[in-house]
Design an enzyme around this catalytic site. Structure first.
Site, PDB file in Angstrom:
ATOM      1  N   PRO A  10       0.786  -1.227   0.000  1.00 12.77           N
ATOM      2  CA  PRO A  10       0.000   0.000   0.000  1.00 12.77           C
ATOM      3  C   PRO A  10       0.827   1.290   0.000  1.00 12.77           C
ATOM      4  O   PRO A  10       1.856   1.371   0.658  1.00 12.77           O
ATOM      5  CB  PRO A  10      -0.837  -0.101   1.282  1.00 12.77           C
ATOM      6  CG  PRO A  10      -0.177  -1.126   2.115  1.00 12.77           C
ATOM      7  CD  PRO A  10       0.495  -2.073   1.165  1.00 12.77           C
ATOM      8  N   ASN A  11       0.325   2.235  -0.773  1.00 15.36           N
ATOM      9  CA  ASN A  11       0.872   3.598  -0.882  1.00 15.36           C
ATOM     10  C   ASN A  11       2.191   3.676  -1.650  1.00 15.36           C
ATOM     11  O   ASN A  11       2.697   4.771  -1.890  1.00 15.36           O
ATOM     12  CB  ASN A  11       1.030   4.247   0.504  1.00 15.36           C
ATOM     13  CG  ASN A  11      -0.301   4.394   1.199  1.00 15.36           C
ATOM     14  OD1 ASN A  11      -1.224   4.945   0.626  1.00 15.36           O
ATOM     15  ND2 ASN A  11      -0.420   3.883   2.411  1.00 15.36           N
ATOM     16  N   ARG A  18       5.184  10.967  -2.588  1.00 15.13           N
ATOM     17  CA  ARG A  18       4.851  10.684  -1.189  1.00 15.13           C
ATOM     18  C   ARG A  18       6.072  10.899  -0.291  1.00 15.13           C
ATOM     19  O   ARG A  18       7.076  10.192  -0.428  1.00 15.13           O
ATOM     20  CB  ARG A  18       4.419   9.214  -1.096  1.00 15.13           C
ATOM     21  CG  ARG A  18       4.229   8.702   0.293  1.00 15.13           C
ATOM     22  CD  ARG A  18       4.107   7.185   0.311  1.00 15.13           C
ATOM     23  NE  ARG A  18       3.872   6.740   1.662  1.00 15.13           N
ATOM     24  CZ  ARG A  18       4.096   5.526   2.096  1.00 15.13           C
ATOM     25  NH1 ARG A  18       4.564   4.594   1.277  1.00 15.13           N
ATOM     26  NH2 ARG A  18       3.863   5.208   3.348  1.00 15.13           N
ATOM     27  N   TYR A  23      11.133   8.765   1.404  1.00 13.93           N
ATOM     28  CA  TYR A  23      11.119   7.655   0.444  1.00 13.93           C
ATOM     29  C   TYR A  23      11.840   7.958  -0.866  1.00 13.93           C
ATOM     30  O   TYR A  23      11.960   7.074  -1.717  1.00 13.93           O
ATOM     31  CB  TYR A  23       9.669   7.233   0.159  1.00 13.93           C
ATOM     32  CG  TYR A  23       8.953   6.761   1.400  1.00 13.93           C
ATOM     33  CD1 TYR A  23       9.406   5.644   2.103  1.00 13.93           C
ATOM     34  CD2 TYR A  23       7.837   7.432   1.903  1.00 13.93           C
ATOM     35  CE1 TYR A  23       8.775   5.213   3.254  1.00 13.93           C
ATOM     36  CE2 TYR A  23       7.188   6.997   3.053  1.00 13.93           C
ATOM     37  CZ  TYR A  23       7.662   5.896   3.721  1.00 13.93           C
ATOM     38  OH  TYR A  23       7.042   5.459   4.864  1.00 13.93           O
TER      39      TYR A  23
HETATM   40  C1  DQA Z   1       7.992   1.292   3.963  1.00 13.44           C
HETATM   41  C2  DQA Z   1       8.062   1.442   5.490  1.00 13.44           C
HETATM   42  C3  DQA Z   1       6.687   1.262   6.126  1.00 13.44           C
HETATM   43  O1  DQA Z   1       6.768   1.465   7.536  1.00 13.44           O
HETATM   44  C4  DQA Z   1       5.708   2.278   5.551  1.00 13.44           C
HETATM   45  O2  DQA Z   1       4.417   2.029   6.081  1.00 13.44           O
HETATM   46  C5  DQA Z   1       5.690   2.269   4.071  1.00 13.44           C
HETATM   47  C6  DQA Z   1       6.967   2.247   3.367  1.00 13.44           C
HETATM   48  C7  DQA Z   1       9.360   1.586   3.306  1.00 13.44           C
HETATM   49  O3  DQA Z   1       9.563   1.131   2.185  1.00 13.44           O
HETATM   50  O4  DQA Z   1      10.208   2.258   3.900  1.00 13.44           O
HETATM   51  O5  DQA Z   1       4.644   2.345   3.438  1.00 13.44           O
HETATM   52  O6  DQA Z   1       7.642  -0.036   3.647  1.00 13.44           O
END
Ligand code: DQA
Length: 150
Positions: A10-11, A18, A23
């Site tokens: 997700p996301n 984002r 990230y």
């Molecule tokens: C993530 C770390 C997770 O805690 C966060 O909810 C994400 C991105 C990362 O790639 O750093 O969605 O997976």
């Protein structure tokens, strides 16, 4: 030649816009295109899949078993911290996988420290941003080649 699957949770479809300070600026499309090219250079094939839905990620892990996928690179996003159901899917199919995160989750909020995947993964990668996917793919390639030789 081995079959790899790159699975993002997700996301991660929002990468690039984002929280870029956490990230990075690279979009998921670019990460996927780069990984497909690198997999080919390493002599393998790579499918990519992203979903925001837990059940769709579970279905894709189950499909990977039917498709004969040899190795999965998985960024579970926030499902790292919550999803026993996706963990069970990985246990059910018994496909080796690397858990990858762009950020170093251990340097962030305490709720991000827990993982439902790290103890059943071949290994885990944190904090290398988009470059981490290259590292994971190279490690996965070494893993399948070593497994073939055994
Ligand atoms: C993530 C770390 C997770 O805690 C966060 O909810 C994400 C991105 C990362 O790639 O750093 O969605 O997976």
């Amino acid at each position: 030649m081995s079959k790899f699957l790159l699975l993002n949770g997700p996301n991660l479809n929002l990468l690039g816009s984002r929280e870029p300070e956490v990230y990075g600026a690279t979009q998921l499309d670019d990460i996927e295109a780069n990984c497909i090219e690198l997999a080919e250079e390493l002599g393998h094939t790579l499918d990519c899949y992203q979903s925001n839905a837990e059940h769709e990620l579970i279905d894709r892990v189950q499909k990977a078993a039917k498709d004969g996928v040899d190795f999965i690179i998985f960024n579970p996003g926030a499902y790292r911290h919550t999803s026993i159901a996706i963990r069970d899917a990985f246990l059910a199919v018994d496909i080796p996988f690397i858990e990858i995160h762009l950020s170093n989750t251990f340097a962030r909020e305490e709720f991000r420290h827990n993982s439902y995947f790290s103890d059943i993964a071949v290994s885990c990668l944190f904090g290398f941003g988009a470059f981490g996917y290259d590292l994971a793919l190279i490690a996965a390639s070494e893993y399948v080649v070593d497994a073939e030789e055994e």
